[in-house]
Design a protein around this motif. Structure first.
Motif, PDB file in Angstrom:
ATOM      1  N   GLU A  41       0.807  -1.229  -0.102  1.00  0.00           N
ATOM      2  CA  GLU A  41      -0.112   0.003  -0.041  1.00  0.00           C
ATOM      3  C   GLU A  41       0.944   1.050  -0.137  1.00  0.00           C
ATOM      4  OE1 GLU A  41      -0.575  -2.588   1.588  1.00  0.00           O
ATOM      5  OE2 GLU A  41      -2.738  -3.073   0.722  1.00  0.00           O
ATOM      6  N   LEU A  42       2.190   1.134   0.302  1.00  0.00           N
ATOM      7  CA  LEU A  42       2.839   2.262   0.143  1.00  0.00           C
ATOM      8  C   LEU A  42       4.034   2.200  -0.922  1.00  0.00           C
ATOM      9  CD1 LEU A  42       4.502   2.050   4.024  1.00  0.00           C
ATOM     10  CD2 LEU A  42       2.696   3.771   2.995  1.00  0.00           C
ATOM     11  N   ALA A  43       3.431   1.589  -2.092  1.00  0.00           N
ATOM     12  CA  ALA A  43       4.284   1.571  -3.095  1.00  0.00           C
ATOM     13  C   ALA A  43       4.152   3.113  -3.991  1.00  0.00           C
ATOM     14  CB  ALA A  43       3.490   0.491  -4.208  1.00  0.00           C
ATOM     15  N   GLY A  44       3.029   3.524  -4.084  1.00  0.00           N
ATOM     16  CA  GLY A  44       2.934   5.110  -4.603  1.00  0.00           C
ATOM     17  C   GLY A  44       3.864   5.861  -3.800  1.00  0.00           C
ATOM     18  N   LEU A  45       3.943   6.075  -2.678  1.00  0.00           N
ATOM     19  CA  LEU A  45       4.544   6.740  -1.780  1.00  0.00           C
ATOM     20  C   LEU A  45       6.066   6.535  -2.074  1.00  0.00           C
ATOM     21  CD1 LEU A  45       4.883   9.000   0.031  1.00  0.00           C
ATOM     22  CD2 LEU A  45       4.561   7.452   2.109  1.00  0.00           C
ATOM     23  N   ALA A  46       6.511   5.294  -2.135  1.00  0.00           N
ATOM     24  CA  ALA A  46       7.930   5.078  -2.328  1.00  0.00           C
ATOM     25  C   ALA A  46       8.468   5.408  -3.774  1.00  0.00           C
ATOM     26  CB  ALA A  46       8.112   3.537  -2.085  1.00  0.00           C
ATOM     27  N   VAL A  47       7.807   5.066  -4.542  1.00  0.00           N
ATOM     28  CA  VAL A  47       7.911   5.491  -6.072  1.00  0.00           C
ATOM     29  C   VAL A  47       7.984   6.937  -6.109  1.00  0.00           C
ATOM     30  CG1 VAL A  47       7.317   5.298  -8.446  1.00  0.00           C
ATOM     31  CG2 VAL A  47       7.217   3.215  -7.059  1.00  0.00           C
ATOM     32  N   GLY A  48       6.893   7.673  -5.831  1.00  0.00           N
ATOM     33  CA  GLY A  48       6.895   8.824  -5.901  1.00  0.00           C
ATOM     34  C   GLY A  48       8.213   9.688  -4.967  1.00  0.00           C
ATOM     35  N   ALA A  49       8.373   9.293  -3.932  1.00  0.00           N
ATOM     36  CA  ALA A  49       9.738   9.628  -3.237  1.00  0.00           C
ATOM     37  C   ALA A  49      10.920   9.463  -4.076  1.00  0.00           C
ATOM     38  CB  ALA A  49       9.806   9.189  -1.791  1.00  0.00           C
ATOM     39  N   THR A  50      11.175   8.479  -4.737  1.00  0.00           N
ATOM     40  CA  THR A  50      12.129   8.137  -5.292  1.00  0.00           C
ATOM     41  C   THR A  50      12.257   8.869  -6.452  1.00  0.00           C
ATOM     42  OG1 THR A  50      12.043   5.727  -4.830  1.00  0.00           O
ATOM     43  CG2 THR A  50      13.227   6.223  -6.717  1.00  0.00           C
ATOM     44  N   VAL A  51      11.253   9.427  -7.365  1.00  0.00           N
ATOM     45  CA  VAL A  51      11.291  10.101  -8.381  1.00  0.00           C
ATOM     46  C   VAL A  51      11.862  11.578  -7.916  1.00  0.00           C
ATOM     47  CG1 VAL A  51       9.847  11.283 -10.373  1.00  0.00           C
ATOM     48  CG2 VAL A  51       9.801   8.812  -9.764  1.00  0.00           C
ATOM     49  N   LEU A  52      11.261  12.017  -6.695  1.00  0.00           N
ATOM     50  CA  LEU A  52      11.520  13.260  -6.362  1.00  0.00           C
ATOM     51  C   LEU A  52      13.018  13.466  -6.022  1.00  0.00           C
ATOM     52  CD1 LEU A  52       9.495  15.214  -3.464  1.00  0.00           C
ATOM     53  CD2 LEU A  52      11.916  15.163  -3.510  1.00  0.00           C
ATOM     54  N   LEU A  53      13.472  12.267  -5.459  1.00  0.00           N
ATOM     55  CA  LEU A  53      14.990  12.590  -5.075  1.00  0.00           C
ATOM     56  C   LEU A  53      15.792  12.429  -6.292  1.00  0.00           C
ATOM     57  CD1 LEU A  53      14.985   9.912  -2.116  1.00  0.00           C
ATOM     58  CD2 LEU A  53      15.441  12.441  -1.800  1.00  0.00           C
ATOM     59  N   ASN A  54      15.325  11.642  -7.381  1.00  0.00           N
ATOM     60  CA  ASN A  54      16.306  11.441  -8.370  1.00  0.00           C
ATOM     61  C   ASN A  54      16.035  12.934  -9.133  1.00  0.00           C
ATOM     62  OD1 ASN A  54      17.087   9.009  -7.987  1.00  0.00           O
ATOM     63  ND2 ASN A  54      15.607   8.089  -9.333  1.00  0.00           N
ATOM     64  N   VAL A  55      14.988  13.650  -9.210  1.00  0.00           N
ATOM     65  CA  VAL A  55      15.031  14.844  -9.854  1.00  0.00           C
ATOM     66  C   VAL A  55      15.465  15.904  -9.231  1.00  0.00           C
ATOM     67  CG1 VAL A  55      13.382  16.600 -10.763  1.00  0.00           C
ATOM     68  CG2 VAL A  55      12.689  14.282 -10.924  1.00  0.00           C
ATOM     69  N   MET A  56      15.620  15.903  -7.882  1.00  0.00           N
ATOM     70  CA  MET A  56      16.447  16.885  -6.973  1.00  0.00           C
ATOM     71  C   MET A  56      17.977  16.747  -7.266  1.00  0.00           C
ATOM     72  SD  MET A  56      15.671  19.202  -4.609  1.00  0.00           S
ATOM     73  CE  MET A  56      14.101  18.699  -3.590  1.00  0.00           C
ATOM     74  N   PHE A  57      18.486  15.701  -7.421  1.00  0.00           N
ATOM     75  CA  PHE A  57      20.042  15.753  -7.448  1.00  0.00           C
ATOM     76  C   PHE A  57      20.652  15.503  -8.997  1.00  0.00           C
ATOM     77  CE2 PHE A  57      19.684  11.185  -6.852  1.00  0.00           C
ATOM     78  CZ  PHE A  57      20.774  10.730  -7.850  1.00  0.00           C
ATOM     79  N   ALA A  58      19.680  14.965  -9.809  1.00  0.00           N
ATOM     80  CA  ALA A  58      20.328  14.681 -11.228  1.00  0.00           C
ATOM     81  C   ALA A  58      19.430  15.622 -12.282  1.00  0.00           C
ATOM     82  CB  ALA A  58      19.757  13.285 -11.661  1.00  0.00           C
ATOM     83  N   GLY A  59      18.646  16.265 -11.886  1.00  0.00           N
ATOM     84  CA  GLY A  59      17.947  17.231 -12.845  1.00  0.00           C
ATOM     85  C   GLY A  59      18.781  18.350 -13.236  1.00  0.00           C
ATOM     86  N   PRO A  60      19.644  18.986 -12.721  1.00  0.00           N
ATOM     87  CA  PRO A  60      20.591  20.011 -13.129  1.00  0.00           C
ATOM     88  C   PRO A  60      21.319  19.444 -14.298  1.00  0.00           C
ATOM     89  CG  PRO A  60      20.354  20.222 -10.751  1.00  0.00           C
ATOM     90  CD  PRO A  60      19.854  18.783 -11.105  1.00  0.00           C
ATOM     91  N   ILE A  61      21.829  18.042 -14.120  1.00  0.00           N
ATOM     92  CA  ILE A  61      22.753  17.694 -15.080  1.00  0.00           C
ATOM     93  C   ILE A  61      22.037  16.898 -16.356  1.00  0.00           C
ATOM     94  CG2 ILE A  61      24.621  15.977 -15.284  1.00  0.00           C
ATOM     95  CD1 ILE A  61      25.091  18.118 -13.318  1.00  0.00           C
ATOM     96  N   SER A  62      20.983  16.022 -16.137  1.00  0.00           N
ATOM     97  CA  SER A  62      20.611  15.208 -17.366  1.00  0.00           C
ATOM     98  C   SER A  62      19.137  15.621 -17.657  1.00  0.00           C
ATOM     99  CB  SER A  62      20.720  13.826 -16.871  1.00  0.00           C
ATOM    100  OG  SER A  62      19.834  13.464 -16.068  1.00  0.00           O
ATOM    101  N   GLY A  63      18.528  16.240 -16.308  1.00  0.00           N
ATOM    102  CA  GLY A  63      17.186  16.364 -16.534  1.00  0.00           C
ATOM    103  C   GLY A  63      16.311  15.450 -16.034  1.00  0.00           C
ATOM    104  N   ALA A  64      17.097  14.462 -15.549  1.00  0.00           N
ATOM    105  CA  ALA A  64      16.338  13.353 -14.664  1.00  0.00           C
ATOM    106  C   ALA A  64      15.120  12.879 -15.226  1.00  0.00           C
ATOM    107  CB  ALA A  64      16.064  13.784 -13.206  1.00  0.00           C
ATOM    108  N   SER A  65      15.082  12.350 -16.517  1.00  0.00           N
ATOM    109  CA  SER A  65      14.186  11.791 -17.410  1.00  0.00           C
ATOM    110  C   SER A  65      13.488  10.412 -16.844  1.00  0.00           C
ATOM    111  CB  SER A  65      14.394  11.596 -18.792  1.00  0.00           C
ATOM    112  OG  SER A  65      13.349  11.024 -19.566  1.00  0.00           O
ATOM    113  N   MET A  66      14.290   9.397 -16.632  1.00  0.00           N
ATOM    114  CA  MET A  66      14.123   8.222 -16.332  1.00  0.00           C
ATOM    115  C   MET A  66      13.041   7.484 -16.950  1.00  0.00           C
ATOM    116  SD  MET A  66      14.072   8.938 -11.923  1.00  0.00           S
ATOM    117  CE  MET A  66      13.188  10.807 -12.187  1.00  0.00           C
TER     118      MET A  66
END
Length: 281
Positions: free
Chosen positions: A194-219
């Motif tokens: 039941e926490l899958a959505g929260l875990a996946v959303g948080a992972t996307v947020l973290l990835n965009v936060m640190f990788a966005g300025p370099i690659s855009g964090a598309s995934m």
């Protein structure tokens, strides 16, 4: 005791049982699903509904995420980069909870291919899912293009800020990370499903936060292809097609190595997830 029965629209028999005092009790029993069918992806909901869910889910993910990018560029960066990261994470979480029980909430060709390679999604459905995801992304990008015209028309796609191979490496790692998390929370019921959505959303947020300025964090190849089609800007698009796909496949395979068991989820635990039957085995 009297008993009457009927079938509702989803193939479930409904029984009305009356005791000696005339009290009625309503019971239901599935007449069409075996244990294998209920855990198989593609049998519980008509396939076209799954495809439509993927189109809509990808549309809203890209519309909100890329919309935050466009609004930020059009309003003197009032949204801010952390705000953009939060939008991406929240919209993915919301859409996973909205349609995860229908289509599995892939919204991402890399995720779909990774599930197929690890035998958790039928290959025959892969082309339709990828087409739906690219269509949803393209429609969302086209909508943003219509809304933000003239001086507000900004490219919301992904472009490496430096060496494209640097962005390739980053996209591979962050998509590996994302797919590893997805495999853990959505295909293994020993996790709290039941926490899958929260875990996946948080992972996307973290990835965009640190990788966005370099690659855009598309995934997500669809996330990059849609804006590229609408704006006809295809420079370095190959980075965002191949790196996320390779990263997702490797992430799923590595999680399978540490899974410890390949038993059906119902034999591991009796608890059920809102993603029941999605990518499970």
């Amino acid at each position: 005791m009297a008993e009457t029965s009927g079938a509702n629209g989803n193939g479930t028999h409904v029984f009305n049982v009356e005791d000696g005092d005339g009290n009625s009790q309503r019971l239901s029993q599935s007449s069409t699903k075996t244990n294998q069918e209920s855990s198989s992806f593609g049998l519980s909901v008509p396939f076209m509904q799954k495809v439509i869910a993927e189109v809509l889910g990808t549309y809203f993910v890209v519309f909100a995420g890329c919309g935050a990018v466009v609004v930020n560029l059009s309003t003197d960066k009032t949204v801010s980069f952390p705000g953009i990261s939060i939008v991406w994470g929240l919209v993915v979480m919301v859409m996973v909870y909205s349609v995860g029980h229908i289509s599995g909430a892939h919204f991402n060709p890399a995720v779909t291919i990774a599930f197929a390679i690890t035998k958790r999604f039928p290959w025959k459905q892969v082309p339709a899912y990828i087409a739906a995801q690219v269509l949803g992304s393209t429609l969302a990008s086209g909508t943003l293009r219509l809304i933000f015209q003239g001086h507000q028309n900004h490219f919301a796609g992904t472009i490496p800020t430096g060496n494209p191979w640097q962005s390739f490496a980053i996209e591979f790692v962050i998509t590996f990370y994302l797919m590893f998390v997805i495999s853990g929370v959505a295909t293994d019921n020993r996790a709290i499903g039941e926490l899958a959505g929260l875990a996946v959303g948080a992972t996307v947020l973290l990835n965009v936060m640190f990788a966005g300025p370099i690659s855009g964090a598309s995934m997500n190849p669809a996330r990059s292809i849609g804006p590229a089609i609408v704006s006809t800007q295809y420079k370095h698009l190959w980075v965002y097609i191949f790196a996320p796909t390779l990263g997702a496949v490797c992430g799923a395979l590595v999680y399978n190595v540490i899974r410890f068991t390949d038993k059906p989820l119902r034999e591991i635990t009796k608890s059920s997830s809102f993603l029941k039957g999605v990518g499970s085995k």
